[in-house]
Design a protein around this motif. Structure first.
Motif, PDB file in Angstrom:
ATOM      1  N   ARG A  28       0.816  -1.214   0.000  1.00 28.25           N
ATOM      2  CA  ARG A  28       0.000   0.000   0.000  1.00 28.25           C
ATOM      3  C   ARG A  28       0.849   1.263   0.000  1.00 28.25           C
ATOM      4  O   ARG A  28       0.354   2.346   0.247  1.00 28.25           O
ATOM      5  N   ASN A  29       2.125   1.111  -0.274  1.00 29.90           N
ATOM      6  CA  ASN A  29       3.010   2.272  -0.341  1.00 29.90           C
ATOM      7  C   ASN A  29       2.629   3.140  -1.533  1.00 29.90           C
ATOM      8  O   ASN A  29       2.024   2.670  -2.489  1.00 29.90           O
ATOM      9  N   LYS A  30       2.998   4.432  -1.461  1.00 30.35           N
ATOM     10  CA  LYS A  30       2.578   5.281  -2.576  1.00 30.35           C
ATOM     11  C   LYS A  30       3.531   5.192  -3.777  1.00 30.35           C
ATOM     12  O   LYS A  30       3.194   5.632  -4.869  1.00 30.35           O
TER      13      LYS A  30
ATOM     14  N   ALA B 247       5.330  -6.943  -3.922  1.00 28.00           N
ATOM     15  CA  ALA B 247       4.566  -7.997  -4.601  1.00 28.00           C
ATOM     16  C   ALA B 247       5.510  -9.088  -5.081  1.00 28.00           C
ATOM     17  O   ALA B 247       5.244 -10.282  -4.916  1.00 28.00           O
ATOM     18  N   SER B 248       6.624  -8.676  -5.639  1.00 30.22           N
ATOM     19  CA  SER B 248       7.557  -9.660  -6.167  1.00 30.22           C
ATOM     20  C   SER B 248       8.167 -10.482  -5.029  1.00 30.22           C
ATOM     21  O   SER B 248       8.382 -11.691  -5.172  1.00 30.22           O
ATOM     22  N   ALA B 249       8.415  -9.829  -3.888  1.00 26.24           N
ATOM     23  CA  ALA B 249       8.955 -10.574  -2.742  1.00 26.24           C
ATOM     24  C   ALA B 249       7.965 -11.633  -2.276  1.00 26.24           C
ATOM     25  O   ALA B 249       8.346 -12.775  -2.000  1.00 26.24           O
ATOM     26  N   ILE B 250       6.694 -11.269  -2.228  1.00 32.27           N
ATOM     27  CA  ILE B 250       5.687 -12.241  -1.769  1.00 32.27           C
ATOM     28  C   ILE B 250       5.596 -13.405  -2.755  1.00 32.27           C
ATOM     29  O   ILE B 250       5.554 -14.570  -2.367  1.00 32.27           O
ATOM     30  N   VAL B 251       5.620 -13.070  -4.035  1.00 32.32           N
ATOM     31  CA  VAL B 251       5.500 -14.115  -5.048  1.00 32.32           C
ATOM     32  C   VAL B 251       6.670 -15.089  -4.971  1.00 32.32           C
ATOM     33  O   VAL B 251       6.509 -16.295  -5.165  1.00 32.32           O
TER      34      VAL B 251
ATOM     35  N   ALA C 287      -0.985  -9.572  -3.527  1.00 30.95           N
ATOM     36  CA  ALA C 287       0.119  -9.291  -4.442  1.00 30.95           C
ATOM     37  C   ALA C 287      -0.341  -9.397  -5.880  1.00 30.95           C
ATOM     38  O   ALA C 287      -0.025  -8.550  -6.727  1.00 30.95           O
ATOM     39  N   VAL C 288      -1.128 -10.452  -6.153  1.00 30.83           N
ATOM     40  CA  VAL C 288      -1.585 -10.644  -7.527  1.00 30.83           C
ATOM     41  C   VAL C 288      -2.495  -9.502  -7.958  1.00 30.83           C
ATOM     42  O   VAL C 288      -2.410  -9.009  -9.089  1.00 30.83           O
ATOM     43  N   SER C 289      -3.332  -9.038  -7.040  1.00 36.62           N
ATOM     44  CA  SER C 289      -4.257  -7.982  -7.476  1.00 36.62           C
ATOM     45  C   SER C 289      -3.506  -6.677  -7.729  1.00 36.62           C
ATOM     46  O   SER C 289      -3.885  -5.910  -8.623  1.00 36.62           O
ATOM     47  N   VAL C 290      -2.430  -6.449  -6.994  1.00 28.87           N
ATOM     48  CA  VAL C 290      -1.606  -5.271  -7.285  1.00 28.87           C
ATOM     49  C   VAL C 290      -0.979  -5.391  -8.673  1.00 28.87           C
ATOM     50  O   VAL C 290      -0.995  -4.455  -9.474  1.00 28.87           O
ATOM     51  N   LEU C 291      -0.454  -6.581  -8.947  1.00 24.89           N
ATOM     52  CA  LEU C 291       0.171  -6.797 -10.249  1.00 24.89           C
ATOM     53  C   LEU C 291      -0.839  -6.635 -11.375  1.00 24.89           C
ATOM     54  O   LEU C 291      -0.526  -6.141 -12.452  1.00 24.89           O
ATOM     55  N   GLN C 292      -2.060  -7.068 -11.088  1.00 21.35           N
ATOM     56  CA  GLN C 292      -3.120  -6.951 -12.086  1.00 21.35           C
ATOM     57  C   GLN C 292      -3.329  -5.483 -12.470  1.00 21.35           C
ATOM     58  O   GLN C 292      -3.485  -5.142 -13.645  1.00 21.35           O
ATOM     59  N   LEU C 293      -3.305  -4.612 -11.459  1.00 22.02           N
ATOM     60  CA  LEU C 293      -3.448  -3.184 -11.728  1.00 22.02           C
ATOM     61  C   LEU C 293      -2.305  -2.688 -12.628  1.00 22.02           C
ATOM     62  O   LEU C 293      -2.519  -1.913 -13.558  1.00 22.02           O
ATOM     63  N   PHE C 294      -1.114  -3.161 -12.330  1.00 27.70           N
ATOM     64  CA  PHE C 294       0.044  -2.728 -13.105  1.00 27.70           C
ATOM     65  C   PHE C 294      -0.068  -3.125 -14.568  1.00 27.70           C
ATOM     66  O   PHE C 294       0.528  -2.500 -15.436  1.00 27.70           O
ATOM     67  N   CYS C 295      -0.787  -4.219 -14.820  1.00 30.04           N
ATOM     68  CA  CYS C 295      -0.888  -4.720 -16.194  1.00 30.04           C
ATOM     69  C   CYS C 295      -1.476  -3.677 -17.133  1.00 30.04           C
ATOM     70  O   CYS C 295      -1.253  -3.715 -18.339  1.00 30.04           O
TER      71      CYS C 295
ATOM     72  N   ALA D  79       7.214  -5.726 -15.877  1.00 30.38           N
ATOM     73  CA  ALA D  79       7.520  -6.244 -14.539  1.00 30.38           C
ATOM     74  C   ALA D  79       6.349  -7.057 -14.014  1.00 30.38           C
ATOM     75  O   ALA D  79       6.520  -8.157 -13.481  1.00 30.38           O
ATOM     76  N   ALA D  80       5.135  -6.521 -14.207  1.00 28.41           N
ATOM     77  CA  ALA D  80       3.957  -7.193 -13.675  1.00 28.41           C
ATOM     78  C   ALA D  80       3.736  -8.540 -14.346  1.00 28.41           C
ATOM     79  O   ALA D  80       3.542  -9.559 -13.678  1.00 28.41           O
TER      80      ALA D  80
END
Lengths: 200, 944
Positions: B260-262, B271-275, B288-296, B306-307
């Motif tokens: 949730r960092n800005k 996210a990558s660390a968790i994965v 983590a996956v949902s954050v990556l989804q946003l990045f897509c 990266a995502a």
């Protein structure tokens, strides 16, 4: 594409290089001595990277087990190389900082000719952004302030004028270089020179 | 002057380069103006730029000319031109390794670094540290400490980063700056914070407790710098992995909170660390996956890349977790960045349903030629995974793969395809014929010897069992005609396998063999002759033994032995029996224990633990001439984990000696131990031949000392021995903060003991179940029940063969033995090891009757010594026994010979270890019972 976790380290950048639109090296720094130790390997790596990236402006590529972020401007290409596991956004931060700093120093004329004319400034900028693979600064404003460099091309005009006026005084001008004077001072000294020559 | 130059260039067009035709000698000539008075900053600057440009282009500067230019450059410090001064620093850094006596600028740089001009200070520090060596570092230490805590951020950052560079060179000095770094870490400037954190971690990374403390502090106080956050996340995830902390630990919470960092950079890092965390559940992955989804759907290509790359990794382990992103991934299929598109497609291939496979494959084949080899490999891996999931799709895949095989590509890429086809063939009997056909077509025009030999080996293995084996003969024999020696030799071996399994093909194979016997290469001829003779016997047993059997020794071991053999020329022929067998069990453990440098190629064969030990021991001059390392035991902790000195012992057994390796770690930060030796008092006829001390043992840096023990060779009854061990050393007290030791120290000693292990299963397992002499182990003609089946040891046919081969028999035998090393069968050899896990444990047998009922992870086996040698020596000598019977018998008498292993517990085990600084004695005995089978056959067990 190996997924091994990254050892926490500040050594983020493996290499950074600037190529012209024929793929020739204008500047290159390799920070990881284990990676491409010889000039021949470095050149062939650059060539490979250039061939794969110069056609499409895709921002990021993965080649020879290395993550490469890149950017082009008119006729030059900027590359920042990191390991496969590196955070791509960190590399992007370096690339953007490099590009923005240079664009400020070169007064937005980020093209080969202007870059080569101000090569000393470019070396200094790269030195301020990365030190031995560690990101030293990522804010272009800070970099420009630290380098405190002014592009030579416009200065040159001032010199032409001044040299023309002062004629035999070149040696003196060199001892007291203009780069340390403000524009106002330049004008002031020019005025005085003209005044003197008229009074004579 | 520059201006005129410019004008000319402008006329000749904008493509010119003012540095294009620089001559090194001309530039160095120009550098003479550095010596002119007054200094002309503009011209000097231009010349310095030229020099740096030349260096950057890879121009080679000789030491003399570089030194000359460097010395001239030092004069420029008289000028106050800012840019010129900065360029001087750059030149110093560039020339630090080329020029001699660069340290003469030390005083100028020190002056700049402590001067008033802030612009100079940072760069001066960095230049100074570049030219400083360990001895000089002491002199500038005071300035460095001041600079680290300087309030000007650029100075502080420069000092921190330079310190980090110097950690590699002089850890002990930089370690003393830790308090200053700590202070810098609370700076307001984001870069200073980041650099301080990095330096602190590098100084403390060996001390897990300190790292934990540091993490706690920073995760609580919060940092401003996104870079520092990324660093913290990496440290936290490494710590989690090492401590195997559960996902309820505060560290995991911290990483999750970073989602949730800005800053996108931090979010992605988290996210990558968790994965990448091992054993992550789908629920933990979800955020983590949902954050990556946003990045897509980000407009930034790097972020999308990266995502999708990270999602691709998730999909390998948890395809279901990624299905939620399928829609976003679909949008990326047409991304203009082909890397992103490829990754998206391969991810979808892993997560999508069977129905979408055809569509995706079509999509990807449209641009497969545009992507780089690395991504082609990713595609192939995805296909390989897909084939396992949807076996019915193999025909689509096979077509696609064969098309890819025809395209251009590097070795890695082709190998990935070949491996993929082979795995499909193995899993899918229906696809075997098409697959083999594609591979046959491939070797018709294959430039990679390794792949050709691998495919030939596969053809030899699979071909004879297909309905129409004859059609492969043509492809194989073409190789004999057209290719290089290694491929020809592999082709001959493959042909032999056809002849051995298909009786109707045998006559034609024999004809072809006859032709191969005319080959120009020795190896090919030898093989042809050998196989010809074997095949003519028409004995199934011989075929099994000499045509289908692979190599059972460890390949790196064989390589080392052969190397050793070439170094020490001797009259005796090379003895295959001295080579360690491939031990799959040991290889499994290699990653945890081995300090292997991470290799760039993941496929590179990592040496087994034992190979690493062998290398380490071979590097010690005292242990040369001990012969090959036979077996290394598992490490045993001799002390408890919390004592002031932690000692563990590893036994290395050689044919006449044993080497005890003591890995000692000093956990007292106010002591430096020197000349550490573990003295051993043997109780029996054993004698300690030599001690190799560890020269110095600073705080928390492990070191090893060794003791060499000779096995008594005059007393075969000396089967066991007890050693009492005392660690002796010179103590020098030192300042815990700076690590600087006092001048004089005193001798001290510390009695080590075996710690009672907490886990009952550990205590029950003796650490040193091993050892028979090398000749015993290697006389095993076949390993395990599998080997027995494959190689019935009937003496008759072999004798016949020997006589029919006449005098040449020996030579051919040797050729046959070495075959697998030279190449062609090496790949197959490894596979065969896998088929016979029994081989792995060939020598691991235990003999204590007390342990009979314990679960036995490794099968034991014994074979009488040297049957093969006997057989080779005289035909008809009844050397070979029946293994099954033998084994049973030996199990009995092996136990019988061991009246019992003594298990004593240290009487003073609980004497406290809570008074550091003094020495106490624990009693403690290292029991070692060494049993001797025959003279040099020893087997020892340490009983805890």
């Amino acid at each position: 594409m190996d997924s091994a976790a990254l050892e926490p380290s500040l050594y983020t950048v493996k290499a950074i290089f600037i190529l012209d639109n024929d793929g020739n090296r204008l500047l290159a720094k390799y920070y990881d001595t284990g990676l491409y130790p010889s000039m021949k390997e470095q050149r062939s790596f650059e060539k490979n990277v250039f061939n794969k990236t110069h056609k499409a402006d895709n921002e990021i590529a993965f080649l020879e087990g290395m993550t490469i972020v890149y950017k082009s401007s008119i006729d030059i290409f900027f590359y920042v190389v990191g390991s496969a596991q590196e955070n791509e956004l960190m590399l992007m931060a370096v690339l953007n900082c490099l590009f923005d700093s240079l664009s400020q120093i070169l007064r937005k004329n980020v093209e080969r000719r202007c870059l080569l004319d101000n090569m000393d400034g470019v070396f200094l900028v790269v030195d301020e952004i990365i030190d031995g693979g560690v990101i030293l600064e990522s804010d272009p404003q800070q970099v420009v302030e630290k380098v405190n460099y002014r592009a030579g091309s416009e200065q040159a005009f001032g010199f032409v004028l001044l040299d023309y006026i002062t004629g035999n005084m070149e040696g003196q001008a060199d001892e007291n270089p203009l780069s340390e004077q403000s524009v106002a001072q330049v004008l002031q000294s020019a005025k005085e020179q003209i005044k003197w020559s008229i009074l004579k | 002057m520059i201006k005129k130059f410019d004008k000319k260039d402008e006329e000749s067009g904008s493509g010119s380069n003012p540095f294009q035709h620089l001559e090194k000698s001309a530039v160095l000539q120009e550098a003479r103006i550095f010596n002119e008075t007054p200094i002309n900053p503009r011209r000097c600057l231009h010349i310095l730029t030229k020099i740096i440009y030349l260096l950057n282009q890879g121009e080679h500067f000789g030491t003399t000319e570089a030194t000359e230019a460097f010395f001239a450059m030092t004069r420029l410090f008289q000028s106050n031109d800012q840019t010129l001064r900065r360029m001087c620093y750059l030149t110093i850094k560039e020339m630090a390794n080329i020029s001699e006596d660069v340290i003469i600028v030390t005083s100028s740089l020190t002056k700049d670094m402590t001067g008033k001009e802030d612009v100079y200070r940072g760069p001066a520090i960095r230049a100074l540290c570049r030219i400083t060596d360990t001895t000089m570092l002491q002199a500038i230490e005071r300035y460095m400490k001041q600079a680290i805590v300087d309030k000007v951020p650029s100075v502080s950052s420069s000092a921190l980063v330079s310190s980090l560079h110097m950690v590699k060179m002089s850890y002990d000095v930089v370690k003393r700056w830790v308090n200053e770094a700590q202070e810098a870490a609370s700076s307001d400037n984001i870069m200073v914070q980041y650099h301080a954190l990095g330096l602190l971690y590098h100084l403390r990374k060996n001390d897990r407790l300190a790292v934990t403390k540091m993490l706690n502090k920073f995760t609580k106080s919060g940092l401003k710098s996104p870079f520092a956050y990324c660093m913290l996340i990496r440290i936290a995830s490494k710590l989690l992995e090492e401590t195997e902390g559960g996902h309820d630990s505060p560290l995991f919470d911290f990483i999750e909170s970073c989602l949730r960092n800005k800053h996108e950079m931090v979010v992605y890092e988290a996210a990558s660390a968790i994965v990448h965390m091992p054993n992550c559940t789908a629920r933990e992955l979800a955020p983590a996956v949902s954050v990556l989804q946003l990045f897509c759907s980000s407009p930034k290509a790097a972020l999308r890349y990266a995502a999708v790359r990270t999602l691709n990794k998730v999909a390998m382990k948890h395809p279901s977790a990624v299905t939620a992103c399928n829609l976003d991934l679909e949008n990326l299929i047409t991304d203009s960045n082909r890397s992103i598109a490829t990754l998206a497609i391969t991810t979808l291939l892993k997560t999508g349903s069977e129905s979408s496979v055809d569509r995706l494959m079509k999509q990807i084949s449209s641009f497969v030629s545009e992507i780089s080899d690395e991504f082609k490999v990713v595609v192939v891996q995805a296909i390989s995974a897909l084939c396992q999931k949807y076996p019915r799709k193999h025909s689509v895949m096979m077509n696609f793969l064969s098309n890819m095989l025809r395209d251009d590509g590097g070795f890695e890429y082709k190998r990935a395809i070949v491996d993929c086809i082979i795995s499909i063939i193995e899993e899918n009997p229906e696809s075997k014929e098409t697959g083999l056909a594609h591979l046959c077509e491939f070797i018709e025009d294959c430039e990679h010897t390794v792949l050709a030999t691998k495919i030939l080996h596969l053809l030899g293995k699979e071909g004879p069992r297909t309905p129409s084996p004859s059609k492969y003969i043509r492809f194989i024999f073409n190789r004999v005609v057209l290719e290089s020696e290694a491929v020809r030799a592999a082709a001959v071996s493959a042909l032999a396998k056809f002849g051995a399994q298909n009786d109707d093909l045998l006559p034609s194979v024999l004809v072809l063999m006859q032709r191969c016997m005319m080959d120009s290469d020795d190896e090919v001829r030898d093989r042809a002759t050998f196989y010809m003779n074997v095949l003519q016997q028409k004995q199934k047993a011989l075929n099994a033994a000499y045509i289908f059997n692979g190599l059972s020794v460890s390949v790196p071991g064989l390589e080392k032995s052969l190397h050793q053999y070439t170094l020490e020329p001797s009259e005796k022929p090379f003895d295959m029996k001295t080579v360690p067998l491939a031990t799959a069990v040991i290889t499994e453990q290699k990653t945890e224990i081995a300090p292997v440098a991470t290799s760039k190629l993941p496929e590179k064969l990592a040496p087994s633990r034992q190979d690493i030990y062998q290398e380490q021991l071979a590097a010690i001059p005292e242990f040369q001439g001990l012969g090959p390392l036979f077996k290394s035991s598992e490490p045993v902790q001799l002390t408890e984990a919390e004592t002031e000195y932690v000692v563990r012992c590893i036994k290395h057994t050689f044919s006449n000696h044993m080497v005890f390796q003591f890995d000692c770690t000093n956990t007292l930060n106010d002591q430096l131990l020197q000349k550490v030796v573990v003295q051993m008092e043997p109780s029996e006829a054993y004698e300690v031949a030599r001690y190799v001390p560890a020269p110095s043992l600073p705080y928390s840096q492990p070191g090893s000392c060794y003791s060499l023990v000779r096995l008594p060779d005059d007393d075969p009854t000396a089967v066991s021995c007890t050693f009492s061990c005392t660690m002796k050393y010179l103590v020098r007290d030192c300042d815990p903060n700076t690590g600087e030791p006092d001048d004089d120290g005193y001798d001290d000693e510390y009695v080590v003991r075996i710690s009672p292990c907490g886990d009952p299963s550990e205590t029950a397992l003796p650490i040193g179940r091993h050892v028979a002499s090398s000749s015993l182990a290697f006389s095993l003609p076949a390993g395990g029940p599998g080997g027995d089946r494959r190689r019935p040891h009937t003496e008759g046919p072999e004798a016949q063969l020997r006589s029919s081969l006449g005098g040449g028999g020996r030579r051919v035998r040797e050729g046959g033995d070495v075959r697998a090393v030279i190449g062609p069968d090496a790949g197959g050899g490894r596979e065969q090891h896998r088929q016979f896990p029994g081989d792995a444990a060939v020598r691991a047998f235990r003999q204590s009757p007390g342990e009979q009922e314990l679960p036995r992870p490794l099968p034991r086996r014994r074979v009488p010594r040297g049957p093969r040698r006997a057989a080779a020596g005289a035909a008809g000598a009844g050397g070979r026994g029946h293994h099954a019977g033998d084994r049973a018998e030996q199990r009995g008498d092996g136990g019988g010979r061991h009246p019992g292993l003594r298990g004593l517990k240290s009487p003073a085990a609980d004497l406290g270890s809570a008074r550091p600084g003094f020495h106490f004695f624990f009693f403690f005995l290292l029991f070692l019972s060494v049993s001797t089978q025959q003279r040099s056959h020893t087997s020892d067990v340490i009983k805890l």
